[in-house]
Design a protein around this motif. Sequence first.
Motif, PDB file in Angstrom:
ATOM      1  N   PHE A 131       1.028  -1.127  -0.118  1.00  0.00           N
ATOM      2  CA  PHE A 131      -0.270   0.401  -0.019  1.00  0.00           C
ATOM      3  C   PHE A 131       0.656   1.481   0.059  1.00  0.00           C
ATOM      4  N   PHE A 132       2.280   0.935   0.699  1.00  0.00           N
ATOM      5  CA  PHE A 132       2.664   2.576   0.937  1.00  0.00           C
ATOM      6  C   PHE A 132       3.915   2.817  -0.108  1.00  0.00           C
ATOM      7  N   ALA A 133       4.349   1.738  -0.837  1.00  0.00           N
ATOM      8  CA  ALA A 133       4.928   1.685  -2.449  1.00  0.00           C
ATOM      9  C   ALA A 133       4.002   2.172  -3.340  1.00  0.00           C
ATOM     10  N   PHE A 134       3.020   1.892  -3.535  1.00  0.00           N
ATOM     11  CA  PHE A 134       1.510   2.328  -4.693  1.00  0.00           C
ATOM     12  C   PHE A 134       1.403   3.609  -4.405  1.00  0.00           C
ATOM     13  N   HIS A 135       0.727   3.979  -2.545  1.00  0.00           N
ATOM     14  CA  HIS A 135       0.528   5.259  -2.558  1.00  0.00           C
ATOM     15  C   HIS A 135       1.728   6.573  -2.591  1.00  0.00           C
ATOM     16  N   PHE A 136       2.911   6.310  -2.674  1.00  0.00           N
ATOM     17  CA  PHE A 136       4.081   7.123  -2.836  1.00  0.00           C
ATOM     18  C   PHE A 136       4.469   7.271  -4.240  1.00  0.00           C
ATOM     19  N   GLY A 137       4.353   5.787  -5.008  1.00  0.00           N
ATOM     20  CA  GLY A 137       4.389   6.064  -7.134  1.00  0.00           C
ATOM     21  C   GLY A 137       3.649   7.038  -7.229  1.00  0.00           C
ATOM     22  N   ASN A 138       2.629   6.317  -7.195  1.00  0.00           N
ATOM     23  CA  ASN A 138       1.313   6.648  -7.363  1.00  0.00           C
ATOM     24  C   ASN A 138       1.342   8.782  -7.091  1.00  0.00           C
ATOM     25  N   GLY A 139       1.819   9.440  -6.182  1.00  0.00           N
ATOM     26  CA  GLY A 139       2.348  10.183  -5.429  1.00  0.00           C
ATOM     27  C   GLY A 139       3.044  11.297  -6.556  1.00  0.00           C
ATOM     28  N   ILE A 140       3.964  10.005  -6.880  1.00  0.00           N
ATOM     29  CA  ILE A 140       5.189  10.839  -7.703  1.00  0.00           C
ATOM     30  C   ILE A 140       4.823  11.015  -8.967  1.00  0.00           C
ATOM     31  N   VAL A 162       4.008   2.035 -15.030  1.00  0.00           N
ATOM     32  CA  VAL A 162       5.445   2.439 -14.450  1.00  0.00           C
ATOM     33  C   VAL A 162       5.497   2.429 -13.344  1.00  0.00           C
ATOM     34  N   VAL A 163       4.251   2.488 -12.558  1.00  0.00           N
ATOM     35  CA  VAL A 163       3.687   2.833 -11.447  1.00  0.00           C
ATOM     36  C   VAL A 163       3.465   1.360 -10.207  1.00  0.00           C
ATOM     37  N   LEU A 164       3.240   0.526 -11.322  1.00  0.00           N
ATOM     38  CA  LEU A 164       2.316  -0.520 -11.340  1.00  0.00           C
ATOM     39  C   LEU A 164       3.993  -1.553 -10.822  1.00  0.00           C
ATOM     40  N   ALA A 165       4.687  -1.191 -11.922  1.00  0.00           N
ATOM     41  CA  ALA A 165       5.986  -1.936 -11.734  1.00  0.00           C
ATOM     42  C   ALA A 165       6.328  -1.647 -10.320  1.00  0.00           C
ATOM     43  N   LEU A 166       6.604  -0.142  -9.875  1.00  0.00           N
ATOM     44  CA  LEU A 166       7.853   0.213  -9.059  1.00  0.00           C
ATOM     45  C   LEU A 166       7.116  -0.052  -7.787  1.00  0.00           C
ATOM     46  N   THR A 167       5.162  -0.404  -7.622  1.00  0.00           N
ATOM     47  CA  THR A 167       5.436  -1.168  -6.200  1.00  0.00           C
ATOM     48  C   THR A 167       4.779  -2.400  -6.466  1.00  0.00           C
ATOM     49  N   ALA A 168       5.790  -2.582  -7.050  1.00  0.00           N
ATOM     50  CA  ALA A 168       5.597  -4.546  -7.281  1.00  0.00           C
ATOM     51  C   ALA A 168       6.972  -4.517  -6.313  1.00  0.00           C
ATOM     52  N   ILE A 169       7.854  -4.213  -7.190  1.00  0.00           N
ATOM     53  CA  ILE A 169       9.744  -4.286  -6.736  1.00  0.00           C
ATOM     54  C   ILE A 169       9.901  -3.161  -5.243  1.00  0.00           C
ATOM     55  N   GLY A 170       9.111  -1.952  -5.019  1.00  0.00           N
ATOM     56  CA  GLY A 170       9.204  -1.941  -3.589  1.00  0.00           C
ATOM     57  C   GLY A 170       8.218  -2.808  -2.862  1.00  0.00           C
ATOM     58  N   GLY A 171       7.154  -3.017  -2.876  1.00  0.00           N
ATOM     59  CA  GLY A 171       6.592  -3.541  -2.306  1.00  0.00           C
ATOM     60  C   GLY A 171       7.623  -4.623  -1.552  1.00  0.00           C
ATOM     61  N   THR A 172       7.802  -5.369  -2.655  1.00  0.00           N
ATOM     62  CA  THR A 172       8.422  -6.493  -2.437  1.00  0.00           C
ATOM     63  C   THR A 172       9.863  -6.244  -1.263  1.00  0.00           C
ATOM     64  N   ALA A 173      10.915  -5.090  -2.049  1.00  0.00           N
ATOM     65  CA  ALA A 173      11.801  -4.387  -1.204  1.00  0.00           C
ATOM     66  C   ALA A 173      11.418  -4.149   0.650  1.00  0.00           C
ATOM     67  N   LEU A 174      10.004  -3.275   0.227  1.00  0.00           N
ATOM     68  CA  LEU A 174      10.257  -3.220   2.244  1.00  0.00           C
ATOM     69  C   LEU A 174       9.517  -4.628   3.076  1.00  0.00           C
ATOM     70  N   LEU A 175       8.912  -5.391   2.123  1.00  0.00           N
ATOM     71  CA  LEU A 175       8.281  -6.364   2.881  1.00  0.00           C
ATOM     72  C   LEU A 175       9.229  -7.500   3.380  1.00  0.00           C
ATOM     73  N   PHE A 176      10.299  -7.272   2.761  1.00  0.00           N
ATOM     74  CA  PHE A 176      11.410  -8.302   3.325  1.00  0.00           C
ATOM     75  C   PHE A 176      12.600  -7.476   3.515  1.00  0.00           C
ATOM     76  N   LYS A 177      12.618  -6.084   4.176  1.00  0.00           N
ATOM     77  CA  LYS A 177      13.449  -5.333   5.126  1.00  0.00           C
ATOM     78  C   LYS A 177      13.260  -5.875   6.413  1.00  0.00           C
TER      79      LYS A 177
END
Length: 177
Positions: A131-140, A162-177
């Motif tokens: 949710f955060f990755a999507f909302h941040f990307g769509n805000g940009i 691009v937002v959907l692709a960055l959501t998948a990458i960013g959300g996965t990165a945040l999930l495994f931090k």
Amino acid sequence: MLLQLGLNGCYRGVVRPSVIARASRTLGKRFNSQAVKTTFEKEHEILVAQRGNRPVSPHLTIYQPQLTWYLSSLHRITGVILGSGFFAVTIAFGISTLFGLGLNTENLKNYYKEKVPAWADWTAKGTAAYFFAFHFGNGIRHLIWDTGKELTIKGVNRTGIVVLALTAIGGTALLFK
């Protein structure tokens, strides 16, 4: 009567008086209405009956769904959920501090580790991360639109993907931090 019909052009000689006289007689016969006293309830019943005879507009069912619809709706939904979660935690900490209930980060961390099962932990973290990755990307994306760029149909669709692709990458990165 002439001003009521909107025929004040006859004063300037634009409309012949015989035409105005004929129109006045015709309208007078056709729209000879009388005022009738009624109550508010009766008027409301008539209004409800008239609304029942109106055709229903097809609204969104006549349009083909677009990527922008879904992303706009999802942006609002994720914003409300993320904001609600933030405010709930902030208010809980504020009330705890005000009334001395003992809620602090250390107690919250211990409770979370002891009581929350692993599947619920991963679900909460995944939901928040994506949710955060999507909302941040769509805000940009919206900030890019504010500069006047990517406002064509092709640009809007490109930035949506691009937002959907960055959501998948960013959300996965945040999930495994």
